[in-house]
Design a protein around this motif. Structure first.
Motif, PDB file in Angstrom:
ATOM      1  N   UNK A 264       4.663   3.291 -19.923  1.00  0.00           N
ATOM      2  CA  UNK A 264       4.817   2.027 -19.199  1.00  0.00           C
ATOM      3  C   UNK A 264       5.067   2.252 -17.705  1.00  0.00           C
ATOM      4  N   UNK A 265       4.706   1.230 -16.886  1.00  0.00           N
ATOM      5  CA  UNK A 265       4.786   1.370 -15.428  1.00  0.00           C
ATOM      6  C   UNK A 265       6.222   1.543 -14.924  1.00  0.00           C
ATOM      7  N   UNK A 266       6.328   1.990 -13.687  1.00  0.00           N
ATOM      8  CA  UNK A 266       7.617   1.988 -12.994  1.00  0.00           C
ATOM      9  C   UNK A 266       7.877   0.577 -12.471  1.00  0.00           C
ATOM     10  N   UNK A 267       9.157   0.294 -12.179  1.00  0.00           N
ATOM     11  CA  UNK A 267       9.536  -0.971 -11.545  1.00  0.00           C
ATOM     12  C   UNK A 267      10.286  -0.646 -10.268  1.00  0.00           C
ATOM     13  N   UNK A 268      10.007  -1.411  -9.214  1.00  0.00           N
ATOM     14  CA  UNK A 268      10.636  -1.137  -7.930  1.00  0.00           C
ATOM     15  C   UNK A 268      11.136  -2.448  -7.321  1.00  0.00           C
ATOM     16  N   UNK A 269      12.299  -2.366  -6.692  1.00  0.00           N
ATOM     17  CA  UNK A 269      12.904  -3.541  -6.075  1.00  0.00           C
ATOM     18  C   UNK A 269      12.898  -3.375  -4.560  1.00  0.00           C
TER      19      UNK A 269
ATOM     20  N   UNK B 291       2.207  -0.591 -11.161  1.00  0.00           N
ATOM     21  CA  UNK B 291       3.555  -0.627 -10.616  1.00  0.00           C
ATOM     22  C   UNK B 291       4.039  -2.079 -10.525  1.00  0.00           C
ATOM     23  N   UNK B 292       5.196  -2.334 -11.105  1.00  0.00           N
ATOM     24  CA  UNK B 292       5.821  -3.656 -10.947  1.00  0.00           C
ATOM     25  C   UNK B 292       6.699  -3.646  -9.705  1.00  0.00           C
ATOM     26  N   UNK B 293       6.567  -4.682  -8.879  1.00  0.00           N
ATOM     27  CA  UNK B 293       7.357  -4.775  -7.653  1.00  0.00           C
ATOM     28  C   UNK B 293       8.065  -6.130  -7.633  1.00  0.00           C
ATOM     29  N   UNK B 294       9.337  -6.111  -7.311  1.00  0.00           N
ATOM     30  CA  UNK B 294      10.108  -7.354  -7.188  1.00  0.00           C
ATOM     31  C   UNK B 294      10.713  -7.437  -5.796  1.00  0.00           C
TER      32      UNK B 294
ATOM     33  N   UNK C   1      14.299  -6.078   2.022  1.00  0.00           N
ATOM     34  CA  UNK C   1      14.036  -5.964   3.456  1.00  0.00           C
ATOM     35  C   UNK C   1      12.939  -4.945   3.704  1.00  0.00           C
ATOM     36  N   UNK C   2      13.284  -3.895   4.469  1.00  0.00           N
ATOM     37  CA  UNK C   2      12.283  -2.877   4.796  1.00  0.00           C
ATOM     38  C   UNK C   2      12.411  -1.670   3.879  1.00  0.00           C
ATOM     39  N   UNK C   3      13.333  -1.729   2.912  1.00  0.00           N
ATOM     40  CA  UNK C   3      13.501  -0.573   2.033  1.00  0.00           C
ATOM     41  C   UNK C   3      13.239  -0.954   0.578  1.00  0.00           C
ATOM     42  N   UNK C   4      13.184   0.042  -0.274  1.00  0.00           N
ATOM     43  CA  UNK C   4      12.964  -0.232  -1.691  1.00  0.00           C
ATOM     44  C   UNK C   4      13.615   0.839  -2.538  1.00  0.00           C
ATOM     45  N   UNK C   5      13.750   0.498  -3.823  1.00  0.00           N
ATOM     46  CA  UNK C   5      14.462   1.382  -4.744  1.00  0.00           C
ATOM     47  C   UNK C   5      13.762   1.294  -6.099  1.00  0.00           C
ATOM     48  N   UNK C   6      13.502   2.446  -6.711  1.00  0.00           N
ATOM     49  CA  UNK C   6      12.919   2.434  -8.058  1.00  0.00           C
ATOM     50  C   UNK C   6      14.014   1.999  -9.026  1.00  0.00           C
TER      51      UNK C   6
ATOM     52  N   UNK D 206       0.838  -1.206   0.000  1.00  0.00           N
ATOM     53  CA  UNK D 206       0.000   0.000   0.000  1.00  0.00           C
ATOM     54  C   UNK D 206       0.874   1.258   0.000  1.00  0.00           C
ATOM     55  N   UNK D 207       1.970   1.179   0.770  1.00  0.00           N
ATOM     56  CA  UNK D 207       2.890   2.321   0.818  1.00  0.00           C
ATOM     57  C   UNK D 207       3.493   2.577  -0.570  1.00  0.00           C
ATOM     58  N   UNK D 208       3.813   1.492  -1.262  1.00  0.00           N
ATOM     59  CA  UNK D 208       4.425   1.643  -2.589  1.00  0.00           C
ATOM     60  C   UNK D 208       3.470   2.328  -3.559  1.00  0.00           C
ATOM     61  N   UNK D 209       2.201   1.888  -3.567  1.00  0.00           N
ATOM     62  CA  UNK D 209       1.270   2.506  -4.529  1.00  0.00           C
ATOM     63  C   UNK D 209       0.982   3.950  -4.144  1.00  0.00           C
ATOM     64  N   UNK D 210       0.972   4.231  -2.848  1.00  0.00           N
ATOM     65  CA  UNK D 210       0.716   5.612  -2.434  1.00  0.00           C
ATOM     66  C   UNK D 210       1.876   6.520  -2.826  1.00  0.00           C
ATOM     67  N   UNK D 211       3.100   5.991  -2.746  1.00  0.00           N
ATOM     68  CA  UNK D 211       4.248   6.839  -3.059  1.00  0.00           C
ATOM     69  C   UNK D 211       4.604   6.855  -4.539  1.00  0.00           C
ATOM     70  N   UNK D 212       4.324   5.750  -5.235  1.00  0.00           N
ATOM     71  CA  UNK D 212       4.810   5.640  -6.616  1.00  0.00           C
ATOM     72  C   UNK D 212       3.710   5.527  -7.658  1.00  0.00           C
ATOM     73  N   UNK D 213       2.480   5.375  -7.237  1.00  0.00           N
ATOM     74  CA  UNK D 213       1.376   5.279  -8.189  1.00  0.00           C
ATOM     75  C   UNK D 213       1.235   3.887  -8.796  1.00  0.00           C
TER      76      UNK D 213
END
Ligand SMILES: *Cc1c(COP(=O)(O)O)cnc(C)c1O
Length: 417
Positions: free
Chosen positions: A389-394, A33-36, A397-402, A23-30
């Motif tokens: 095209x969507x953003x991708x985020x990796x 969104x692809x998440x790995x 742990x508790x952090x992430x990076x576009x 939920x935090x990812x979609x709120x911050x990045x829209x």
């Protein structure tokens, strides 16, 4: 965490990737969104690679499954090589730091400049798919004054019992050459000053869960290796391709990579060759998901559509193959379920992400996750309907990076001037 797949699951009713609430990812990045998950990528790579630790082997990740340079870098750090099918993929693999001697190059339609590019960079081998291609490689190698390392891609004519569009090892498919033709091509290569036969290759299809097809194919190909040996052609590599399937439903069991290993290891041990493997889907498929927002809930007669903001341009597999992707809510809800179609915004009737599913009631502004989207997800995406095209985020742990920025409107037309 109540896991759906390793490192992806629910905690207190919220969907998490590792320790990050999506939920935090979609709120911050829209969205879309692809998440790995970094840990999941590592988990699946090791699960596969470790299964073959008994024999000398090289696991070449199939770049077409997920081509993001950051994902390739991560896999390189785990020891992966690259299986490529174009100059662009070789470029990506090299940019990620994968050494050329760990790169193999397949594909039925290699162009001259692609052959040149690969030869100049010193890749491990060309997986040759026709006589014409072998002649082209020879002529380019002779002009560059080098010896091209080649393997012939053999079509062993086995049925992997998967979707017809991803079955590549049947006679009717365009890939590879027959066992008989392969023998002739090896003898031609052996005589050429500019070709060096170093391996044999086959890749029978994708999303294969009946591993006996691999054993059957490997058995046929090993007979060829023995015939070649008798004719004075000594090979070094036995490239068994990719194709091991994943579970697209969290409750379905996954075929352990060990089972594939048990089919292949005795054969390469007997031949005394080094094994090359080319998994794609298996490594990244269940390490990624696609997040999308519900735009509308549309009722028509007894049918309900959840119209979401991800379409077939973002994730092509359902429209292309009728593929199943499990869809779950980002915030788990108790209570009433509905039978719905999850559809995208694209102007095509085929733009259906999930057909006839039991999903909780949602309202516009809620989010859904399309699971198992880490392979053939972003890499098959397009700008159809002029959608950035969507953003991708990796997640780590508790952090992430576009790892890929969302495309902008300006990106859409940036090459049209
Ligand atoms: C697509 C492909 C692969 C990877 O297939 P997966 O099913 O993703 O493992 C491997 N080798 C070749 C030659 C391919 O074309």
């Amino acid at each position: 965490m109540k896991e759906l797949f390793p490192f992806i699951g629910y905690e207190s009713g919220e969907l998490l990737v590792e320790e990050v609430p999506v939920k935090r990812l979609v709120q911050e990045l829209g969205t879309p969104l692809y998440v790995y998950s970094r840990k999941a990528l590592e988990f699946w790579f090791r699960e596969f690679d470790d299964a073959f630790s008994d024999v000398e082997h090289l696991t070449c990740f199939a770049v077409k499954a997920n081509s993001n340079v950051n994902i390739l870098k991560l896999l390189k750090d785990l020891g992966a090589g690259a299986d490529t099918v174009s100059m662009g993929e070789i470029f990506r693999a090299l940019t990620a730091g994968i050494p050329p001697e760990k790169i193999v190059f397949a594909g039925v339609g290699k162009r001259k400049e692609e052959v040149e590019y690969a030869l100049e960079r010193g890749i491990l081998m060309f997986n040759v798919e026709s006589e014409g291609e072998l002649e082209l490689i020879e002529s380019v190698a002779s002009r560059l004054g080098v010896e091209a390392p080649v393997a012939v891609r053999v079509n062993p004519d086995v049925d992997p019992k998967t979707h017809p569009y991803i079955s590549t090892g049947l006679k009717a498919a365009k890939f590879g050459v027959t066992l008989e033709e392969a023998e002739r091509l090896y003898l031609f290569a052996k005589e050429s000053k500019y070709l060096r036969p170093v391996g044999v290759h086959f890749h029978i299809g994708s999303q294969i869960t009946d591993v006996s097809a691999f054993g059957e194919a490997a058995g046929k190909v090993s007979e060829l290796v023995k015939v070649l040996r008798d004719r004075g052609v000594e090979l070094e590599f036995f490239d068994a391709g990719g194709g091991l399937g994943i579970n697209y439903h969290p409750e379905e069991e996954v075929v352990p990579a060990e089972r594939l290993a048990r089919e292949l290891i005795p054969i390469v041990k007997e031949l005394g060759l080094k094994l090359i493997l080319e998994p794609g889907r298996r490594v990244t498929g269940n390490a990624g998901l696609l997040l999308t927002e519900v735009l509308y809930v549309k009722e028509r007669g007894d049918k309900t559509f959840y119209v979401v903001d991800a379409g077939m341009n973002d994730i092509a597999r359902p429209a292309l193959y009728g593929a199943y992707h499990h869809v779950v809510p980002v915030v788990g809800r108790e209570g009433k379920k509905r039978r719905v179609d999850v559809v995208g915004p694209i102007c095509e009737t085929g733009d259906i992400i999930a057909r006839d599913r039991e999903l909780p009631e949602v309202k516009p502004g809620d989010y859904l996750a399309v699971l198992s989207a880490g392979a053939y997800g972003f890499s098959m995406s397009s700008n159809y309907n002029s959608r950035p095209r969507p953003a991708e985020v990796l997640v780590d742990g508790a952090s992430y990076r576009v790892i890929r920025q969302r495309e902008s409107l300006a990106d859409l037309i940036s090459r049209e001037f």
